[in-house]
Enzyme design. Structure first.
Site, PDB file in Angstrom:
ATOM      1  N   HIS A 223       5.287   3.237  -7.028  1.00 36.73           N
ATOM      2  CA  HIS A 223       4.654   2.731  -5.791  1.00 36.73           C
ATOM      3  C   HIS A 223       4.030   1.374  -6.121  1.00 36.73           C
ATOM      4  CE1 HIS A 223       2.758   2.628  -1.974  1.00 36.73           C
ATOM      5  NE2 HIS A 223       1.953   3.675  -2.026  1.00 36.73           N
ATOM      6  N   HIS A 262      14.404   1.370  -2.429  1.00 33.84           N
ATOM      7  CA  HIS A 262      13.338   1.806  -1.529  1.00 33.84           C
ATOM      8  C   HIS A 262      13.810   3.038  -0.790  1.00 33.84           C
ATOM      9  CE1 HIS A 262      10.394   1.798   1.737  1.00 33.84           C
ATOM     10  NE2 HIS A 262       9.655   1.063   0.936  1.00 33.84           N
ATOM     11  N   ASP A 315       7.768  -5.668  -3.983  1.00 35.77           N
ATOM     12  CA  ASP A 315       7.090  -5.813  -5.275  1.00 35.77           C
ATOM     13  C   ASP A 315       7.811  -6.763  -6.230  1.00 35.77           C
ATOM     14  OD1 ASP A 315       4.798  -4.164  -4.915  1.00 35.77           O
ATOM     15  OD2 ASP A 315       6.174  -2.469  -4.820  1.00 35.77           O
TER      16      ASP A 315
END
Ligand code: COA
Length: 377
Positions: A223, A262, A315
């Site tokens: 995460h 994802h 990210d």
């Protein structure tokens, strides 16, 4: 009882919400009806935070009021600074932030802390959002033997946050990029940390308790921790010509490449990653010495699409952007949480306004009919 089981709650609808939705058909991250990407181009982080917490984009007057509310709440109680200074020196800033958020609950009046009404939750959300950057940055500073930084209430939220970070790029362009990173992190539907916050809020525990749960969840490398891992990867690779062999070696060893893939986007690009790729170009134009790392980024994206059909999530660019803004890597995941407090707050407010305790069932796969004193084999 419905006996269907979806590991990781994949495709399970866990809340009815008016906050956000990853609309794959429209290719939009919907935030209260707006496309997040359009918001990132048109308004700043605190406007998006206002949209999330108060439910609407602010007028210029309300924008000023919101900034001044954040400024007036930005300072930490002296006890919190002392507490951060007493943590073990190797405590990660993300753990210190989780601890600091928990300790801040004690500075609320107990009745206000327990009040789950919309108005009381909004007030507490503003206080948490205002103070979180100083908790995150000061825990890092003190772990490095630096004096704690006093947050400057005369600055706006983003500039105040960046100004406390030791060594961070002080160019106004850096603040604009940092603000877009915060906006991209502000809210993203039912991520693991958001579910954690809603589950805790559903017991009518207070908003601080929900934030602590979210912080614990966000830490993990699958995460929020992915941004730090992605940044470490770019510095390990170092040059574009090394990207392919590096990635192939890792993939052959069965390792996951952080910043790719994802649960919801699957084989599509994350719109935030597409947006933020442009920010990498802006940084490289301003700091030509970073161009090689931006090329490394592109090479990694090409190789992962070809080898695994995987695309970058937010990210990946954010890990690189924060590195190129000279922000210490230990602060990357805390920065994610500081921004996500806006969205998490909206979820806690919404959950407690129409509460139903989260209490799912299990698909039991263990033995039955055993008795004490009996050998289970
Ligand atoms: N690198 C390498 N392989 C990956 C991968 C990655 N980043 N992401 C997924 N895969 C592979 C898995 O190894 C698995 O392969 P297998 O079927 O051969 O075992 C397959 O894709 C499915 O993975 P799974 O973990 O079941 O899918 P998921 O929907 O749960 O994955 C993530 C979502 C985010 C957990 C996953 O993509 C991941 O671990 N990414 C890296 C961490 C990251 O960037 N997190 C931030 C998310 S915003």
């Amino acid at each position: 009882m419905n006996e269907s089981f979806s590991p990781g709650l994949e495709d399970v609808v866990a809340a009815r919400t008016q906050i956000s939705f990853l609309d794959l058909e429209a290719e939009q991250i919907l935030i209260r009806g707006y496309d997040l990407i359009e918001l990132a181009d048109a308004v700043g982080f605190t406007d998006v935070a206002h949209l999330l917490i108060h439910g609407e984009l602010p007028t210029p007057g309300r924008h000023a009021l919101f900034e001044s509310a954040l400024a007036s709440e930005c300072r930490l109680p002296a006890e919190i600074v002392t507490l951060l200074g007493t943590l073990a020196p190797q405590t990660a800033p993300m753990d210190a932030l989780r601890t600091g958020l928990s300790a801040l609950a004690g500075f609320e009046d107990p009745q206000v802390l327990a009040d789950a009404s919309r108005g009381a939750n909004i007030d507490k959300a503003v206080r948490i959002l205002a103070k979180a950057p100083a908790v995150a940055v000061n825990s890092f500073r003190m772990s490095r033997g630096l004096p704690p930084a006093e947050p400057d209430p005369s600055k706006q939220f983003t500039e105040r946050f960046l100004a406390m970070i030791p060594g961070a790029d002080a160019d106004p362009a850096a603040a604009a990029t940092f603000d877009r990173v915060l906006t991209c992190y502000a809210e993203h539907e039912m991520a693991a940390s958001t579910l954690a916050a809603r589950v805790v809020a559903s017991s009518l525990a207070d908003i601080y308790a929900a934030m602590v749960a979210a912080a614990a969840s966000l830490k993990g490398p699958l995460h929020g921790g992915a941004n730090e891992a992605a940044a470490r990867m770019f510095s390990e690779i170092g040059a574009p010509q090394r990207a392919e062999s590096y990635l192939k070696e890792k993939l052959q060893a069965g390792e996951r490449i952080m910043g790719f893939g994802h649960r919801v986007y699957m084989n599509r690009p994350d719109p935030r990653a597409v947006l933020l790729r442009g920010d990498l170009d802006s940084i490289a134009a301003r700091k030509p010495e970073t161009a090689q790392l931006v090329q490394t980024y592109d090479r990694c994206v090409e190789v992962m699409a070809r080898e695994k059909g995987l695309h970058p999530n937010a990210d990946l660019p954010i890990g690189l952007i924060l590195s190129l803004l000279d922000i210490p890597i230990e602060l990357f995941t805390p920065i994610f949480l500081c921004a996500r407090i806006a969205g998490l707050s909206a979820h806690v407010i919404e959950q407690q306004e129409a509460n139903k305790l989260y209490r799912p069932r299990v698909l039991y796969a263990g033995p039955r009919g055993l008795h004490p004193g009996q050998d289970p084999t």
